[in-house]
Every structure is written in structure tokens, then in C-alpha cells.
Scaffold this motif. Structure first.
Motif, PDB file in Angstrom:
ATOM      1  N   ILE A 155       0.863  -1.194   0.000  1.00  0.00           N
ATOM      2  CA  ILE A 155       0.000   0.000   0.000  1.00  0.00           C
ATOM      3  C   ILE A 155       0.890   1.231   0.000  1.00  0.00           C
ATOM      4  N   THR A 156       1.101   1.801  -1.165  1.00  0.00           N
ATOM      5  CA  THR A 156       1.928   3.009  -1.268  1.00  0.00           C
ATOM      6  C   THR A 156       1.026   4.241  -1.191  1.00  0.00           C
ATOM      7  N   ASP A 157       0.324   4.356  -0.106  1.00  0.00           N
ATOM      8  CA  ASP A 157      -0.633   5.438   0.099  1.00  0.00           C
ATOM      9  C   ASP A 157      -0.118   6.330   1.214  1.00  0.00           C
ATOM     10  N   LYS A 158      -0.144   7.632   0.965  1.00  0.00           N
ATOM     11  CA  LYS A 158       0.345   8.570   1.993  1.00  0.00           C
ATOM     12  C   LYS A 158      -0.528   8.545   3.244  1.00  0.00           C
ATOM     13  N   ASN A 159      -1.742   8.035   3.116  1.00  0.00           N
ATOM     14  CA  ASN A 159      -2.646   7.997   4.274  1.00  0.00           C
ATOM     15  C   ASN A 159      -2.524   6.721   5.091  1.00  0.00           C
ATOM     16  N   LEU A 160      -1.566   5.867   4.746  1.00  0.00           N
ATOM     17  CA  LEU A 160      -1.307   4.707   5.593  1.00  0.00           C
ATOM     18  C   LEU A 160      -0.638   5.195   6.871  1.00  0.00           C
ATOM     19  N   LYS A 161      -1.347   5.097   7.978  1.00  0.00           N
ATOM     20  CA  LYS A 161      -0.869   5.624   9.254  1.00  0.00           C
ATOM     21  C   LYS A 161      -0.285   4.499  10.109  1.00  0.00           C
ATOM     22  N   ILE A 162       0.788   4.828  10.801  1.00  0.00           N
ATOM     23  CA  ILE A 162       1.433   3.859  11.691  1.00  0.00           C
ATOM     24  C   ILE A 162       1.684   4.541  13.026  1.00  0.00           C
ATOM     25  N   GLU A 163       1.096   3.972  14.071  1.00  0.00           N
ATOM     26  CA  GLU A 163       1.337   4.458  15.426  1.00  0.00           C
ATOM     27  C   GLU A 163       2.038   3.349  16.199  1.00  0.00           C
ATOM     28  N   THR A 164       2.960   3.734  17.054  1.00  0.00           N
ATOM     29  CA  THR A 164       3.673   2.718  17.832  1.00  0.00           C
ATOM     30  C   THR A 164       3.407   2.895  19.320  1.00  0.00           C
ATOM     31  N   PHE A 165       3.363   1.793  20.011  1.00  0.00           N
ATOM     32  CA  PHE A 165       3.143   1.767  21.453  1.00  0.00           C
ATOM     33  C   PHE A 165       4.195   0.855  22.077  1.00  0.00           C
ATOM     34  N   VAL A 166       4.459   1.081  23.334  1.00  0.00           N
ATOM     35  CA  VAL A 166       5.340   0.190  24.083  1.00  0.00           C
ATOM     36  C   VAL A 166       4.500  -0.478  25.156  1.00  0.00           C
ATOM     37  N   ILE A 167       4.433  -1.801  25.100  1.00  0.00           N
ATOM     38  CA  ILE A 167       3.558  -2.577  25.993  1.00  0.00           C
ATOM     39  C   ILE A 167       4.403  -3.547  26.806  1.00  0.00           C
ATOM     40  N   GLY A 168       4.039  -3.708  28.081  1.00  0.00           N
ATOM     41  CA  GLY A 168       4.730  -4.671  28.940  1.00  0.00           C
ATOM     42  C   GLY A 168       5.415  -3.994  30.102  1.00  0.00           C
ATOM     43  N   GLU A 169       5.316  -4.616  31.266  1.00  0.00           N
ATOM     44  CA  GLU A 169       5.954  -4.066  32.452  1.00  0.00           C
ATOM     45  C   GLU A 169       7.396  -4.554  32.573  1.00  0.00           C
ATOM     46  N   ARG A 170       7.603  -5.841  32.367  1.00  0.00           N
ATOM     47  CA  ARG A 170       8.949  -6.410  32.532  1.00  0.00           C
ATOM     48  C   ARG A 170       9.591  -6.767  31.193  1.00  0.00           C
ATOM     49  N   GLY A 171       8.816  -6.964  30.196  1.00  0.00           N
ATOM     50  CA  GLY A 171       9.350  -7.223  28.861  1.00  0.00           C
ATOM     51  C   GLY A 171       8.711  -6.255  27.896  1.00  0.00           C
ATOM     52  N   LYS A 172       9.289  -5.073  27.790  1.00  0.00           N
ATOM     53  CA  LYS A 172       8.662  -4.039  26.962  1.00  0.00           C
ATOM     54  C   LYS A 172       8.809  -4.385  25.489  1.00  0.00           C
ATOM     55  N   LYS A 173       7.699  -4.284  24.782  1.00  0.00           N
ATOM     56  CA  LYS A 173       7.696  -4.657  23.369  1.00  0.00           C
ATOM     57  C   LYS A 173       7.005  -3.572  22.547  1.00  0.00           C
ATOM     58  N   LYS A 174       7.609  -3.271  21.410  1.00  0.00           N
ATOM     59  CA  LYS A 174       7.001  -2.276  20.521  1.00  0.00           C
ATOM     60  C   LYS A 174       5.864  -2.930  19.736  1.00  0.00           C
ATOM     61  N   VAL A 175       4.750  -2.225  19.662  1.00  0.00           N
ATOM     62  CA  VAL A 175       3.578  -2.704  18.931  1.00  0.00           C
ATOM     63  C   VAL A 175       3.135  -1.610  17.973  1.00  0.00           C
ATOM     64  N   ALA A 176       2.923  -1.962  16.719  1.00  0.00           N
ATOM     65  CA  ALA A 176       2.512  -0.978  15.712  1.00  0.00           C
ATOM     66  C   ALA A 176       1.030  -1.145  15.387  1.00  0.00           C
ATOM     67  N   LEU A 177       0.353  -0.016  15.291  1.00  0.00           N
ATOM     68  CA  LEU A 177      -1.058   0.021  14.891  1.00  0.00           C
ATOM     69  C   LEU A 177      -1.130   0.648  13.506  1.00  0.00           C
ATOM     70  N   LEU A 178      -1.636  -0.107  12.534  1.00  0.00           N
ATOM     71  CA  LEU A 178      -1.678   0.354  11.140  1.00  0.00           C
ATOM     72  C   LEU A 178      -3.124   0.517  10.682  1.00  0.00           C
ATOM     73  N   TYR A 179      -3.355   1.576   9.923  1.00  0.00           N
ATOM     74  CA  TYR A 179      -4.673   1.798   9.319  1.00  0.00           C
ATOM     75  C   TYR A 179      -4.537   2.855   8.230  1.00  0.00           C
ATOM     76  N   ILE A 180      -5.514   2.931   7.367  1.00  0.00           N
ATOM     77  CA  ILE A 180      -5.531   3.979   6.335  1.00  0.00           C
ATOM     78  C   ILE A 180      -6.432   5.103   6.836  1.00  0.00           C
ATOM     79  N   GLY A 181      -5.822   6.242   7.079  1.00  0.00           N
ATOM     80  CA  GLY A 181      -6.492   7.316   7.802  1.00  0.00           C
ATOM     81  C   GLY A 181      -7.777   7.810   7.183  1.00  0.00           C
ATOM     82  N   ASP A 182      -7.834   7.895   5.835  1.00  0.00           N
ATOM     83  CA  ASP A 182      -9.031   8.454   5.212  1.00  0.00           C
ATOM     84  C   ASP A 182     -10.001   7.361   4.752  1.00  0.00           C
TER      85      ASP A 182
END
Length: 498
Positions: free
Chosen positions: A168-195
């Protein structure tokens, strides 16, 4: 991209101006560990230290940092401070953050970043050097297709996101990242097409991800169970997939995807129960083939759920509904069998589950042998010993084959669980028991949601416009709208006239 945030580390102590104190504190926190490496330099009379976890960093990225430090050491002084000069030089070649809190330093170290600390500066630099040995991109193991892309996700989140971006080569492809976990922190990405996607769905997913409280999300399954709508339901409320093209198709329909780091599966939501019988291959083949495959899978769902229970009900309670010649054949096959059909079905279904589990846990070549030999030998021996009838062996075998046709593995497991419920219902009350169990199942499905979207949509509530893709896959030129039950911002998929 949203900056990684973790409100729980905002109140942690900050770095001090004393480099020795900061290093001692880091070594005390992490303990005597051989993979923590420390390099010391003297540049323009300032002490500088570089820290990293040896097994988590990419050696090439680390070498680039060391080259930059070496260049600055012998280059003429500039107007900016040494700290700012290092930040400016390294920022050009690698993702670099300024860190001031002690917990950030520890967290970044444990996530493969390299930390640069200077004496008399109460800030540090965190350079993204995560890498090392990673698995190569391979073909999907659990979602094989005859026609379609032959790549699957890896355990590296950056690689997985790049696969989606290539689709998906769309400029509206949005990616947000979160860090989850108390003792084993892991990056999690949330992807969606904004429009395209309904903003309420994104807000709900974002809210749930921000409020996960667990030790360590080792796999996507743990995240899925932490944010699903109903933990008591046997139905999966997210689709887990290892196929990037399946995620891309879902994003284009107005859904979102959750991709955790160090996991080779992505989660897709919201979903409906009908999505679990659809495969990306439906769209890659011509519409005749896609429709046929989709209808076959729908038939397989009914077989895997109801075939043994219908057989039990007819043999035990409603013999009059069986044609005479077929009834004689069944009676002949059951001659000498000491158990009622209900017990027969239970024994064979449990045996089939044992064989399936044994085949999965053993090494692949042995597992296949156990599945084939075990099924044939045990089935044949059980019939010759007069423990089960040949008809029951056929019924259970067809049921098992039907359950393997489902493209979503977790839904196949769900139907295997429900199969036992219908066997018990048929064994106790015949067709009346099956009807009651089915009514309870329908009530549960109608009340179930996935990220707030009805699980039974577009059947309940009714969305007539979505029915044209229910069991048939219409020609591509007819697929002009995204699923209405997802309430997308942009409903139109194609403006082309028929």
C-alpha cells in the motif's frame, strides 16, 4: 508516526551530570551481565561512554556510530557543544533520540539501542542499532496459497511494516507505535488507512492498547486476549495472519492491523464471523473459482459442526427419518458394537484430536507419519475389534477433513470445541438438542462484537449491500464499495462504471 510513549516512566529519576555515577547506576540496575558492553573515549578533554547490549545490536550500525565518534575526535572543533555535534552527526545516519530519564536509558538498552553518555551532561543519546541475527523471509507455513505472494511476516517489526508499505503506497497509511509490557517491553505498531477507516474504531483500538497491563507480551496471542471484547467467547475476535497481502487487503477494506515486534503474526480487526471463511486467494483467482471455493468452505463449516451430531441424532432418536436402505446399512455396520452412537462419536472425535495434537508437536516428517498411520491403523483396528462402526469412522473422517479447509486456524479450533457441545446435545435430546444448542450459539454470536463492531454483521444487523459478497465472490468490476458494516469514511473502492 506517533512517538513511543509510556506514562509509567515519566516519573523515573533523571540522569545526573556525573558520568561515573550514571554508569555505576546502570551497571547496578542490570547487574553483572556479560552482554552489556561499555566503551570509553576522551574527546576534547570530555569523557564519553558508549553502552550497548552485544547480542541485540547490529554490528554495522554500531560501526557507523564508532566511525562518527572517531571522526569528531580528530576533526577541528566547531561552535556547537560536543553533545550537539555528536547528535547532529549521528542523526544523519540513524534514528536518534535524546534521553534524560534513567528508566528510558535502561529500556532503550534492553531494546537494542546504543546509549551515548557524556560527563557533565545530564542527557544522553539513544541511537537505534537494533539488529543482529534475524530470520529470513520465508513462505507462509500455515496459510499456503496456490496463487498469491509467497512471503510471510518475520519476527522483525520493521521488516513487517515495510512489507505492508510495499503493498500500500498510500500517503494515508498511518502507523502508530506503542510500548507494551511491564517487565518485557515490546514495541507494537497500529496500522490503518487514515481516510478510509472509521475513526471510532481506531480510537477504540488505541484506547485498549494504551491500557494493557501485562508483564510481557511474548506473542500476538497475548495482546489479542488482552484487548478482545469477550474473553469468555470461544470465537476469535481478531484474525491472526502471517500473510502481508491479507493485512493489506483488510486495511483497504477499512480495518486496522496490530503488528507486535518479535512476532511473526499480525492481528486484524474488526472482523465478522463470515470473514473467517474468506481467503485472499478468493480475489486472486477468477470470480467463478473464488465463489466456488468460498461456498465449499461455508459447507465445510456446517459439516465440521453438525455432521457427527446429526448422525447421532438420527441413529439414536429419529430412525424414521433415515431412508430404509441406508438404515439397514447403518444397522449392519453397527452390529456387534457395544456402545451407543453418542459414545462412539466421542471416542473417535477424541482420538482424532489426540492424533492431530501429536502430529503438530512431533517433528514434521514424523508428525505426518503419525497422522496417516495412526488414523488408518487405529480406525481399521477399532472397526475390526467391534468398538466402533465403519459409518462412524467415515463420519468423523469427513468432519476432520472439513475442519482443515478453514483459512483461519483459530476458528477451526473453535469449531472443534463446539463440535463436542453439539455431540452432547444430540446424545441427550436428538434433533431437539441440536436445535437448542444452535439457538444458544446464534444468540451468543449475535451479541458478540469485535472492537465494538457486531460479529454477526452483515447478517445481524442486516446490511443488504454487503450480502453480494457473502458467499459469492463477484467479479472485480462489481466490487465498488467497502463493507458498509465497518462504516468506513471512504465507502467507494472503485469509481469505474460497470
Amino acid at each position: 508516526m506517533k512517538k513511543e510513549e509510556n506514562p509509567q516512566i515519566d516519573h523515573s529519576p533523571t540522569l545526573s551530570n556525573d558520568l561515573s555515577s550514571n554508569l555505576e547506576r546502570i551497571e547496578t540496575t542490570l547487574g553483572p551481565t556479560p552482554d552489556l558492553k561499555l566503551l570509553r573515549y576522551e574527546i576534547r578533554g570530555e569523557s564519553l561512554s558508549i553502552l550497548y547490549m552485544a547480542d541485540l545490536v547490529d554490528s554495522d550500525k554500531l560501526q557507523n556510530i564508532l566511525k562518527s565518534i572517531k571522526y569528531i575526535k580528530y576533526a577541528p572543533p566547531v561552535d556547537s557543544s560536543l553533545f550537539e555535534q555528536i547528535y547532529s552527526d549521528i542523526y544523519l545516519t540513524a534514528q536518534t533520540f535524546k534521553v534524560s530519564r534513567f528508566d528510558d536509558v535502561i529500556n532503550h538498552l534492553l531494546n537494542g539501542k546504543t546509549i551515548i553518555l557524556l560527563n557533565s551532561i545530564n542527557e544522553g543519546l539513544s541511537v537505534d542499532t537494533y539488529g543482529g541475527k534475524v530470520r529470513a523471509i520465508e513462505e507462509p507455513q500455515t496459510e499456503s496459497l496456490i496463487r498469491g505472494p509467497k512471503v510471510s511476516f518475520t519476527e522483525e517489526i520493521g521488516v513487517n511494516i515495510s512489507m505492508i508499505r510495499r503493498q500500500i503506497t498510500d500517503k494515508n497509511l498511518k502507523i502508530e507505535t506503542f510500548v507494551i509490557g511491564e517487565r518485557g517491553k515490546k514495541k507494537v505498531a497500529l496500522l490503518y488507512i487514515g481516510d478510509v477507516i472509521n475513526p471510532a474504531i481506531v480510537d477504540e483500538a488505541r484506547h485498549r492498547l494504551e491500557h494493557i497491563s501485562i508483564d510481557a507480551p511474548i506473542d500476538s496471542g497475548i495482546i489479542e486476549q488482552s484487548i478482545e471484547d469477550n474473553f469468555l467467547s470461544p470465537f476469535p475476535q481478531f484474525i491472526s495472519t502471517e500473510r502481508p497481502d491479507k493485512v493489506a487487503l483488510s486495511l483497504l477494506q477499512g480495518r486496522l492491523a496490530i503488528i507486535p515486534n518479535q512476532t511473526a503474526n499480525a492481528l486484524i480487526a474488526p472482523i465478522s464471523i463470515l470473514d473467517t471463511v474468506q481467503s485472499p486467494e478468493d480475489y486472486y483467482e477468477r470470480w467463478h473459482i473464488g465463489s466456488l471455493l468460498r461456498m465449499l468452505r461455508a459447507l465445510a463449516v456446517f459439516i465440521s459442526l453438525f455432521l457427527p451430531s446429526f448422525y447421532i441424532a438420527l441413529v439414536s432418536f429419529h430412525q424414521g427419518l433415515i431412508p430404509s436402505r441406508l438404515a439397514f446399512s447403518i444397522a449392519a455396520s453397527r452390529e456387534g458394537v457395544p456402545f451407543p452412537a453418542f459414545v462412539e462419536a466421542l471416542m473417535m472425535a477424541i482420538t482424532m484430536e489426540l492424533l492431530r495434537e501429536a502430529g503438530l508437536r512431533l517433528p514434521k516428517p514424523i508428525g505426518q507419519t503419525i497422522g496417516i498411520v495412526g488414523g488408518i491403523v487405529i480406525g481399521e483396528a477399532a472397526v475390526q475389534a467391534g468398538i466402533v462402526s465403519t459409518v462412524m469412522v467415515i463420519v468423523i473422517a469427513i468432519t476432520a477433513i472439513a475442519s482443515f479447509t478453514l483459512p483461519v486456524y483459530s476458528m477451526g479450533v473453535t469449531y472443534r470445541i463446539l463440535l463436542f457441545s453439539f455431540i452432547f446435545a444430540a446424545g441427550m435430546m436428538g434433533l431437539y438438542g441440536i436445535s437448542l444448542a444452535f439457538i444458544v450459539l446464534v444468540i451468543h454470536i449475535v451479541n458478540l462484537t469485535s472492537l465494538g463492531i457486531p460479529y454477526a454483521a452483515p447478517l445481524a444487523p442486516i446490511f443488504i449491500n454487503d450480502w453480494k459478497e457473502l458467499f459469492l465472490r463477484l467479479p472485480i468490476s462489481f466490487i465498488k464499495k467497502r463493507p458498509v458494516f465497518l462504516d468506513p469514511v471512504d465507502e467507494v473502492r472503485s469509481e469505474k462504471e460497470e
